[in-house]
Design a protein around this motif. Structure first.
Motif, PDB file in Angstrom:
ATOM      1  N   GLU A  49      -3.474 -49.429 -33.662  1.00 40.55           N
ATOM      2  CA  GLU A  49      -4.700 -50.091 -33.160  1.00 40.55           C
ATOM      3  C   GLU A  49      -5.924 -48.922 -32.768  1.00 40.55           C
ATOM      4  O   GLU A  49      -6.924 -49.374 -33.158  1.00 40.55           O
ATOM      5  N   VAL A  50      -5.712 -48.077 -32.041  1.00 39.01           N
ATOM      6  CA  VAL A  50      -6.439 -47.135 -31.981  1.00 39.01           C
ATOM      7  C   VAL A  50      -7.086 -46.367 -33.011  1.00 39.01           C
ATOM      8  O   VAL A  50      -8.482 -46.331 -33.329  1.00 39.01           O
ATOM      9  N   ARG A  51      -6.188 -46.164 -34.001  1.00 42.46           N
ATOM     10  CA  ARG A  51      -6.588 -45.367 -35.306  1.00 42.46           C
ATOM     11  C   ARG A  51      -7.777 -46.309 -35.966  1.00 42.46           C
ATOM     12  O   ARG A  51      -8.784 -45.670 -36.390  1.00 42.46           O
ATOM     13  N   ARG A  52      -7.381 -47.584 -36.100  1.00 39.83           N
ATOM     14  CA  ARG A  52      -8.153 -48.444 -36.639  1.00 39.83           C
ATOM     15  C   ARG A  52      -9.364 -48.590 -35.986  1.00 39.83           C
ATOM     16  O   ARG A  52     -10.611 -48.755 -36.472  1.00 39.83           O
ATOM     17  N   TYR A 132     -11.123 -47.122 -24.290  1.00 35.60           N
ATOM     18  CA  TYR A 132     -10.023 -47.609 -24.951  1.00 35.60           C
ATOM     19  C   TYR A 132      -9.337 -48.557 -23.919  1.00 35.60           C
ATOM     20  O   TYR A 132      -8.917 -47.974 -23.130  1.00 35.60           O
ATOM     21  N   ARG A 133      -9.505 -49.723 -23.884  1.00 33.52           N
ATOM     22  CA  ARG A 133      -8.939 -50.686 -22.983  1.00 33.52           C
ATOM     23  C   ARG A 133      -7.438 -51.129 -23.444  1.00 33.52           C
ATOM     24  O   ARG A 133      -7.325 -51.796 -24.291  1.00 33.52           O
ATOM     25  N   ILE A 134      -6.713 -50.389 -22.596  1.00 34.48           N
ATOM     26  CA  ILE A 134      -5.332 -50.491 -22.951  1.00 34.48           C
ATOM     27  C   ILE A 134      -4.455 -52.019 -22.966  1.00 34.48           C
ATOM     28  O   ILE A 134      -3.800 -52.344 -23.870  1.00 34.48           O
ATOM     29  N   PRO A 135      -4.727 -52.674 -21.923  1.00 35.45           N
ATOM     30  CA  PRO A 135      -4.365 -54.134 -21.946  1.00 35.45           C
ATOM     31  C   PRO A 135      -4.561 -54.961 -23.128  1.00 35.45           C
ATOM     32  O   PRO A 135      -3.812 -55.777 -23.675  1.00 35.45           O
ATOM     33  N   ASP A 136      -5.645 -54.777 -23.855  1.00 31.61           N
ATOM     34  CA  ASP A 136      -5.791 -55.733 -24.955  1.00 31.61           C
ATOM     35  C   ASP A 136      -6.355 -54.807 -26.313  1.00 31.61           C
ATOM     36  O   ASP A 136      -6.574 -55.162 -27.269  1.00 31.61           O
ATOM     37  N   SER A 137      -5.989 -53.578 -26.106  1.00 32.05           N
ATOM     38  CA  SER A 137      -6.010 -52.554 -27.299  1.00 32.05           C
ATOM     39  C   SER A 137      -7.458 -52.637 -27.855  1.00 32.05           C
ATOM     40  O   SER A 137      -7.712 -52.531 -29.060  1.00 32.05           O
ATOM     41  N   ARG A 138      -8.574 -52.880 -26.943  1.00 34.24           N
ATOM     42  CA  ARG A 138      -9.858 -52.700 -27.617  1.00 34.24           C
ATOM     43  C   ARG A 138     -10.493 -51.697 -27.433  1.00 34.24           C
ATOM     44  O   ARG A 138     -10.662 -50.825 -26.341  1.00 34.24           O
ATOM     45  N   VAL A 139     -11.515 -51.208 -28.300  1.00 36.35           N
ATOM     46  CA  VAL A 139     -12.206 -49.817 -28.334  1.00 36.35           C
ATOM     47  C   VAL A 139     -13.618 -50.261 -28.222  1.00 36.35           C
ATOM     48  O   VAL A 139     -14.139 -51.137 -28.779  1.00 36.35           O
ATOM     49  N   PHE A 140     -14.222 -49.707 -27.269  1.00 34.82           N
ATOM     50  CA  PHE A 140     -15.644 -50.026 -27.075  1.00 34.82           C
ATOM     51  C   PHE A 140     -16.377 -48.764 -27.307  1.00 34.82           C
ATOM     52  O   PHE A 140     -16.159 -47.554 -26.644  1.00 34.82           O
ATOM     53  N   ALA A 141     -17.614 -48.566 -27.990  1.00 31.01           N
ATOM     54  CA  ALA A 141     -18.493 -47.365 -28.559  1.00 31.01           C
ATOM     55  C   ALA A 141     -19.556 -47.349 -27.553  1.00 31.01           C
ATOM     56  O   ALA A 141     -20.139 -48.408 -27.352  1.00 31.01           O
ATOM     57  N   LEU A 142     -19.730 -46.527 -26.823  1.00 35.41           N
ATOM     58  CA  LEU A 142     -20.916 -46.326 -25.931  1.00 35.41           C
ATOM     59  C   LEU A 142     -21.918 -45.286 -26.535  1.00 35.41           C
ATOM     60  O   LEU A 142     -21.277 -43.857 -26.657  1.00 35.41           O
TER      61      LEU A 142
END
Ligand code: SF4
Length: 191
Positions: A49-52, A132-142
């Protein structure tokens, strides 16, 4: 002058008074999740997930360094980066967020401060950071904008001034934040 921990900037953006209280009453503070997050970080980074997520932002191939301590006298900051991503032309930081809430201004300021530390240490620009929000495996770019850089700088100056004057800041205007705060019983003006 002591360096300001980046975690203080995060708290400052959430409620300035918390930074004052943690300094005045260090025994009262709650333990943070940071250690737990750091342990989880390496496992998470190995996950698809994180790599993606990072591939979407063009940094999947960057060199990865976990739990990197940095300090910078010119910024007046110190802190531990969960994950530093080093590419030839760019550096970025991933911060792991254990809770499921929205990415708020306090997270943005914290991440920007880590990015500035990384930029200074690596000598290449930090244009973006990631939560990287762990509970839902989402990556937010800022984006590390000029505006957020100014917020980081202004926060460091304000915290230093508070430390020098020992003036207690006003309570947060978002009183819902007080409900679970460990310092709620120490001040009459938040009731
Ligand atoms: S009780 Fe409210 S105003 Fe006081 S430190 Fe906590 S969050 Fe800030």
């Amino acid at each position: 002058m002591d360096l300001i921990p980046v975690t203080d900037l995060k708290q400052w953006a959430y409620c300035e008074r918390i930074v004052y209280c943690r300094r005045a009453m260090p025994a009262v503070g709650k333990p943070t999740f940071k250690m737990k997050e750091a342990v989880a970080a390496q496992d998470l980074m190995e996950s698809l997930e994180v790599r993606r997520g990072l591939k979407e932002y063009g940094l999947e191939g960057a060199r990865r360094r976990f739990n990197v301590w940095l300090r910078d006298e010119s910024l007046g900051l110190s802190g531990k980066l969960d994950l530093l991503l080093e590419a030839p032309e760019e550096v970025a930081v991933v911060d792991f967020k254990l809770t499921s809430g929205e990415v708020g201004q306090n997270h943005r300021v914290q991440l920007a401060a880590y990015c500035l530390l990384a930029e200074g240490a690596c000598g290449v620009p930090a244009r973006r950071g990631f939560v990287y929000r762990i509970p839902d495996s989402r990556v937010f770019a800022l984006d590390v904008t000029d505006e957020i850089r100014r917020v980081v700088s202004a926060s460091v100056a304000a915290i230093r001034e508070m430390a020098e004057t020992q003036c207690c800041p006003e309570p947060t205007s978002v009183r819902g934040r007080c409900v679970d705060c460990e310092f709620i019983n120490y001040f009459a003006d938040v009731w």
